[in-house]
Design an enzyme around this catalytic site. Structure first.
Site, PDB file in Angstrom:
ATOM      1  N   ALA A 152      -3.343  -5.289  10.295  1.00 21.40           N
ATOM      2  CA  ALA A 152      -3.635  -6.312   9.285  1.00 21.40           C
ATOM      3  C   ALA A 152      -2.377  -7.117   9.006  1.00 21.40           C
ATOM      4  O   ALA A 152      -1.299  -6.539   8.811  1.00 21.40           O
ATOM      5  CB  ALA A 152      -4.115  -5.650   8.003  1.00 21.40           C
ATOM      6  N   TYR A 154       0.490  -8.798   7.211  1.00 20.06           N
ATOM      7  CA  TYR A 154       1.139  -8.228   6.036  1.00 20.06           C
ATOM      8  C   TYR A 154       1.203  -9.223   4.882  1.00 20.06           C
ATOM      9  O   TYR A 154       1.539 -10.392   5.068  1.00 20.06           O
ATOM     10  CB  TYR A 154       2.553  -7.774   6.401  1.00 20.06           C
ATOM     11  CG  TYR A 154       2.929  -6.497   5.696  1.00 20.06           C
ATOM     12  CD1 TYR A 154       2.450  -5.269   6.126  1.00 20.06           C
ATOM     13  CD2 TYR A 154       3.750  -6.539   4.563  1.00 20.06           C
ATOM     14  CE1 TYR A 154       2.769  -4.102   5.460  1.00 20.06           C
ATOM     15  CE2 TYR A 154       4.087  -5.372   3.899  1.00 20.06           C
ATOM     16  CZ  TYR A 154       3.587  -4.158   4.352  1.00 20.06           C
ATOM     17  OH  TYR A 154       3.906  -3.011   3.689  1.00 20.06           O
ATOM     18  N   ASP A 221     -15.833   2.469  -1.764  1.00 24.71           N
ATOM     19  CA  ASP A 221     -14.469   2.845  -2.175  1.00 24.71           C
ATOM     20  C   ASP A 221     -13.729   1.712  -2.880  1.00 24.71           C
ATOM     21  O   ASP A 221     -12.528   1.579  -2.740  1.00 24.71           O
ATOM     22  CB  ASP A 221     -13.720   3.301  -0.909  1.00 24.71           C
ATOM     23  CG  ASP A 221     -12.411   4.013  -1.217  1.00 24.71           C
ATOM     24  OD1 ASP A 221     -12.304   4.616  -2.298  1.00 24.71           O
ATOM     25  OD2 ASP A 221     -11.501   3.954  -0.387  1.00 24.71           O
ATOM     26  N   GLU A 226      -6.938  -6.403  -6.314  1.00 28.09           N
ATOM     27  CA  GLU A 226      -5.685  -7.067  -6.648  1.00 28.09           C
ATOM     28  C   GLU A 226      -5.874  -8.573  -6.633  1.00 28.09           C
ATOM     29  O   GLU A 226      -6.724  -9.092  -5.908  1.00 28.09           O
ATOM     30  CB  GLU A 226      -4.582  -6.684  -5.633  1.00 28.09           C
ATOM     31  CG  GLU A 226      -4.261  -5.197  -5.627  1.00 28.09           C
ATOM     32  CD  GLU A 226      -3.199  -4.807  -4.592  1.00 28.09           C
ATOM     33  OE1 GLU A 226      -2.328  -5.635  -4.266  1.00 28.09           O
ATOM     34  OE2 GLU A 226      -3.252  -3.657  -4.109  1.00 28.09           O
TER      35      GLU A 226
HETATM   36  N1  LIG Z   1      -2.205  -6.196   4.649  1.00 26.62           N
HETATM   37  C1  LIG Z   1      -1.415  -5.632   3.732  1.00 26.62           C
HETATM   38  N2  LIG Z   1      -0.140  -6.013   3.583  1.00 26.62           N
HETATM   39  C2  LIG Z   1       0.660  -5.458   2.640  1.00 26.62           C
HETATM   40  N3  LIG Z   1       0.270  -4.520   1.786  1.00 26.62           N
HETATM   41  C3  LIG Z   1      -0.993  -4.095   1.884  1.00 26.62           C
HETATM   42  C4  LIG Z   1      -1.892  -4.622   2.853  1.00 26.62           C
HETATM   43  N4  LIG Z   1      -3.076  -4.006   2.700  1.00 26.62           N
HETATM   44  C5  LIG Z   1      -2.913  -3.139   1.702  1.00 26.62           C
HETATM   45  N5  LIG Z   1      -1.668  -3.180   1.197  1.00 26.62           N
HETATM   46  C6  LIG Z   1      -1.114  -2.407   0.082  1.00 26.62           C
HETATM   47  O1  LIG Z   1      -1.079  -1.038   0.423  1.00 26.62           O
HETATM   48  C7  LIG Z   1      -1.822  -0.274  -0.510  1.00 26.62           C
HETATM   49  C8  LIG Z   1      -2.591   0.795   0.229  1.00 26.62           C
HETATM   50  O2  LIG Z   1      -3.429   0.191   1.189  1.00 26.62           O
HETATM   51  P1  LIG Z   1      -4.924   0.675   1.390  1.00 26.62           P
HETATM   52  O3  LIG Z   1      -5.596   0.666   0.070  1.00 26.62           O
HETATM   53  O4  LIG Z   1      -5.508  -0.117   2.499  1.00 26.62           O
HETATM   54  O5  LIG Z   1      -4.663   2.156   1.896  1.00 26.62           O
HETATM   55  P2  LIG Z   1      -5.306   3.518   1.433  1.00 26.62           P
HETATM   56  O6  LIG Z   1      -4.620   4.592   2.190  1.00 26.62           O
HETATM   57  O7  LIG Z   1      -6.777   3.416   1.544  1.00 26.62           O
HETATM   58  O8  LIG Z   1      -4.863   3.568  -0.063  1.00 26.62           O
HETATM   59  P3  LIG Z   1      -5.649   4.176  -1.301  1.00 26.62           P
HETATM   60  O9  LIG Z   1      -5.887   5.582  -0.974  1.00 26.62           O
HETATM   61  O10 LIG Z   1      -4.694   3.935  -2.431  1.00 26.62           O
HETATM   62  O11 LIG Z   1      -6.916   3.377  -1.415  1.00 26.62           O
HETATM   63  C9  LIG Z   1      -2.764  -1.272  -1.194  1.00 26.62           C
HETATM   64  O12 LIG Z   1      -3.025  -0.949  -2.520  1.00 26.62           O
HETATM   65  C10 LIG Z   1      -2.018  -2.582  -1.100  1.00 26.62           C
HETATM   66  O13 LIG Z   1      -1.259  -2.833  -2.263  1.00 26.62           O
HETATM   67 MN   LIG Z   2      -8.310   3.265   0.201  1.00 27.80          MN
END
Ligand SMILES: Nc1ncnc2c1ncn2[C@@H]1O[C@H](COP(=O)(O)OP(=O)(O)OP(=O)(O)O)[C@@H](O)[C@H]1O
Ligand SMILES: [Mn+2]
Length: 368
Positions: A152, A154, A221, A226
């Site tokens: 993805a 950033y 989920d 944000e």
């Molecule tokens: N493309 C991106 N670039 C930068 N930061 C990101 C990006 N996507 C997500 N994040 C940040 O990273 C955090 C965690 O990402 P994500 O929610 O996809 O992972 P997760 O392991 O499912 O986390 P959670 O268990 O907290 O839901 C997000 O809350 C967001 O702030």
């Molecule tokens: Mn998640």
């Protein structure tokens, strides 16, 4: 996030799936393993590695909050978001990487590096360090060292472009026995729609869009969302974190539509888009075309594409129920078969019909 027909997005997608990887580190925060990838041209990506094949469904005894992440769901969600015309998700590309030469060789942090190993089957694996599923028995393994992942684009650093985190009003309980307030309170929508930021501006309709988006891909989920702080409340919820979508192809989770059903509220342009998928060209066909260029094509298991089309019909049916409840009076309203068409009912709303109500804010029967 980007304009319609943007020419930069295809370039970013191409770069993320082909540019040389310069550095690999673990992403702090979140529950499951994610890698921060830096490319030779200075671009960055958030990588989620593949754990299972496309056909693997959510385990029957797993809750939404213990479900594993699926890298292909992140890719498909980007395409779905773009096709729906929301464009609130970051671009995501699939890529096949060599764990040894492209990932491990670019890792400098010893805590990540020491989690790489060779399995009894001679495949290269690693597990990283995180709060869920980051141990030897939940390792990510290559074949023998080739691994699929989602990449993805950033987001800008929070130092440059700050984001605000909001609790989703229809958040689930994340508890194996407890229910959330929206599941038991029939007037829940009334409560939310009178509270800022949902009582003015675009936010409430954005939440409805999010509900449609999540329902189509079966994502339960959506605990937080944000926004970019800079734009205050005149901004959109960023569509992030879709790793738990596309887990059940043969089940339509109607509770994801609770905001739409409880509020009887939907953005006109979204409804028009859904009608186009229903009457003109199927959403699955758009998805197939759009995902065809991805390196990991076919991105989705076929039953998920069938499910998407079926779910378009279900959203339209729920909107129709809202409309028939709101426009019917007295005797008509008592006619259950009319007020609540069966799942198989042919959907015959045309745009002209729908055009009469500007916002489709009918009261649902739960609220009366
Ligand atoms: N493309 C991106 N670039 C930068 N930061 C990101 C990006 N996507 C997500 N994040 C940040 O990273 C955090 C965690 O990402 P994500 O929610 O996809 O992972 P997760 O392991 O499912 O986390 P959670 O268990 O907290 O839901 C997000 O809350 C967001 O702030
Ligand atoms: Mn998640």
């Amino acid at each position: 996030m980007y304009p319609k027909n943007d020419t930069y997005v295809p370039l970013i997608l191409k770069n993320m799936s082909s540019a040389r990887i310069l550095s690999v580190a673990q992403k702090e925060g979140g529950t499951q393993l994610k890698l921060v990838i830096e490319y030779s041209n200075g671009d960055k990506a958030l990588m989620k590695p593949m754990r299972f094949t496309r056909e693997q469904q959510t385990l029957p005894n797993h809750f939404y909050f213990t479900d594993y992440e699926r890298h292909n769901a992140e890719i498909a969600a980007f395409h779905l978001d773009r096709i729906l015309g929301f464009r609130r998700a970051m671009p995501v590309s699939g890529r096949l990487v060599n764990i040894t030469s492209e990932l491990m060789a670019q890792v400098t942090a010893s805590d990540l590096l020491k989690t790489f190993f060779v399995s009894p089957d001679k495949n290269v694996c690693f597990h990283g360090q995180c709060s869920y599923y980051c141990d030897t028995s939940h390792a990510i393994c290559g074949n023998p060292d080739m691994l699929e992942g989602s990449f993805a684009a950033y987001l800008p650093s929070q130092d440059v472009l700050e984001r605000k985190t909001w609790r989703h009003p229809w958040r689930r309980s994340y508890h194996k026995r407890r229910k959330a307030k929206w599941e038991t309170d029939p007037n829940y929508c009334e409560l939310i729609r009178n509270l800022p930021p949902y009582n003015s501006g675009r936010r409430m309709l954005d939440i409805m869009d999010l509900s449609v988006f999540d329902f189509l891909m079966g994502n339960m989920d959506r605990h937080h969302y944000e926004t970019f702080t800079l734009f205050g409340n005149d901004s959109f919820p960023i569509h992030l974190d879709h790793g738990r979508a596309f887990g059940k192809a043969f089940h339509d989770e109607m509770s994801i539509l609770a905001p739409i059903i409880q509020c009887c509220h939907i953005r006109k342009s979204t409804l028009e888009t859904l009608l186009r998928f229903h009457n003109v060209k199927k959403l699955s066909e758009h998805m197939r075309e759009s995902m065809n260029d991805d390196q990991l094509s076919p991105v989705l298991w076929e039953p998920h594409l069938t499910a998407i089309d079926r779910r378009v019909g279900l959203v339209l049916q729920k909107v129709r129920e809202c409309l028939s409840v709101s426009t019917m009076s007295g005797e008509d309203a008592a006619d259950e078969s009319h007020a609540r068409p069966s799942t198989n009912a042919t959907f015959d709303i045309d745009m002209g019909d729908l055009g009469k109500e500007p916002k489709y804010t009918a009261r649902s029967r739960e609220q009366t």
